[in-house]
Enzyme design. Sequence first.
Site, PDB file in Angstrom:
ATOM      1  N   ASP A 109      92.610 -74.382-105.538  1.00  0.00           N
ATOM      2  CA  ASP A 109      91.919 -74.781-106.764  1.00  0.00           C
ATOM      3  C   ASP A 109      90.695 -73.888-106.903  1.00  0.00           C
ATOM      4  OD1 ASP A 109      90.191 -75.715-104.848  1.00  0.00           O
ATOM      5  OD2 ASP A 109      90.271 -77.806-105.444  1.00  0.00           O
ATOM      6  N   ASP A 147      86.521 -73.984-107.786  1.00  0.00           N
ATOM      7  CA  ASP A 147      85.347 -74.847-107.907  1.00  0.00           C
ATOM      8  C   ASP A 147      84.179 -74.096-108.544  1.00  0.00           C
ATOM      9  OD1 ASP A 147      86.786 -76.801-106.488  1.00  0.00           O
ATOM     10  OD2 ASP A 147      86.088 -76.022-104.558  1.00  0.00           O
ATOM     11  N   ASP A 166      87.605 -77.734-110.511  1.00  0.00           N
ATOM     12  CA  ASP A 166      86.600 -78.774-110.279  1.00  0.00           C
ATOM     13  C   ASP A 166      85.238 -78.263-110.731  1.00  0.00           C
ATOM     14  OD1 ASP A 166      88.616 -80.229-109.109  1.00  0.00           O
ATOM     15  OD2 ASP A 166      88.022 -79.774-107.044  1.00  0.00           O
TER      16      ASP A 166
END
Length: 488
Positions: free
Chosen positions: A334, A336, A424
């Site tokens: 992912d 961030d 995120d």
Amino acid sequence: MFQSAVAPRARKRSRPAEAGVSRCNEVKFEDVRVFLVERKMGRSRRSFLTQLATSKGFIVENVLSDKVTHVVSEDSQAASLWKWLRECAPADPPGVHVLDISWFTDSMREGKPVAVETRHLIQDAVATPPEGSKPASMATVSQFACQRRTTTENSNKKITDAFEVLAENYEFNEMDGSCLAFRRAASVLKSLPMAVRSLRETQDLPCLGEHTKAVMEEVLRCGRSFEVEKLLSDERYQTFKLFTSVFGVGPKTADKWYRGGLRSFSEVLADRSIHLNQMQQIGFLHYGDISGVVSKAEARSLRNIIDEAARATTPAAKVALTGGFCREKEFGHDVDFIVTTPELGGEETLLPKIIDELKKQGMLLYCDYHPSTFDINKLPSPKFEAMDHYAKCFLILRLEGSRVEGGLHIAEGDNRGWRAVRVDLVSPPVDRYAFALLGWSGSRQFERDLRRFARAKRGMLLDNHALYDKNKASSVPPLMELYLGLFV
């Protein structure tokens, strides 16, 4: 070392303001002459750090010459840095310290050149050690990950991969102590600049228990761990590994499904007694995309997208890429980001505005928003919490291939032209930015040991919100330059 002055490689004409910047302030330390390596650091950051150093009385040389006593670099790859230095000056550097940025940061904090320690040095990996000396990899190694230099080059991958399988299995079984033991051992081995050849070489290394040494010995002797091979073929481990790969499914849910006799996605989706929450539904819907890796090029593209969305509503907003990609990893699962504003309180509405902007652009596939619960009056927190209290959101975005340099990292034959990516966002107040940036940069073991080091060795409490000195019963403010320079 340096037979002739060598100018750092530049892509553009030097700015007039940079010329002679090292002589504009009072010089306090005549014997220390610093050269900041622009590679990896970038021109604007180098200029900012130069001004910071000279304001404190340091001499910063603009060219790499025989006058330089301290070479400072943010390039974590020792081999590539030393190769570049040798291209600049073929002779070896007698009396010149080649240091990572931690020495510079320590010196700025103290307001004077600090003593050079082993942890500051960027060792020349190809240098031949004196006869009878201990290999650099087996020299004194700290038990704390925050005091060890660890690059993305893992010389002991076969061993650490085995450790991480065992750690993951202990995590599935909620055996936190054993899980942590193997993760600590893996972290130590990853920090070594050369491969372990025998168990005898590891006798002085910290964080290696009887079990970890037994697994290591088996890998060194047989080329594999039979315990790990048995585990990889275990039905329970395989099922937990499969189920927890779904966005929104943790070990407890995986255990519930396993105990219910489920072993595959098709069985889960066909079971009418299971009610998937929204996160799990989106996890199954986009499983092929979000269970795969994200490339560095995709992360950079997403940084531009988030930056554009933030500045469209808040022009002064600042976006920082964190996580593995800020540590020069090539791939991650992912991406961030920390987003904030220069005005205290401005961050409170920033994430909802970014979410709305992404929705307008048709990029938002999923959003889980959590407003801030941060309360400065509740600091310090004596107990560490897994998640901080800043506003944050967990997103899945539609990333178009046309926005990624070199194209998407997708399976061959995938002609959609886009993929789903997990992103995120966390939004701290600007005066908490330094702590949030440190906490979200990772790795997980580094952050864990940094907090442990602060408590055990410095009598301090550290988390994503603050650093508290228990001896003085007061909070320690971050370096003013960190957030004054944030919006330069």
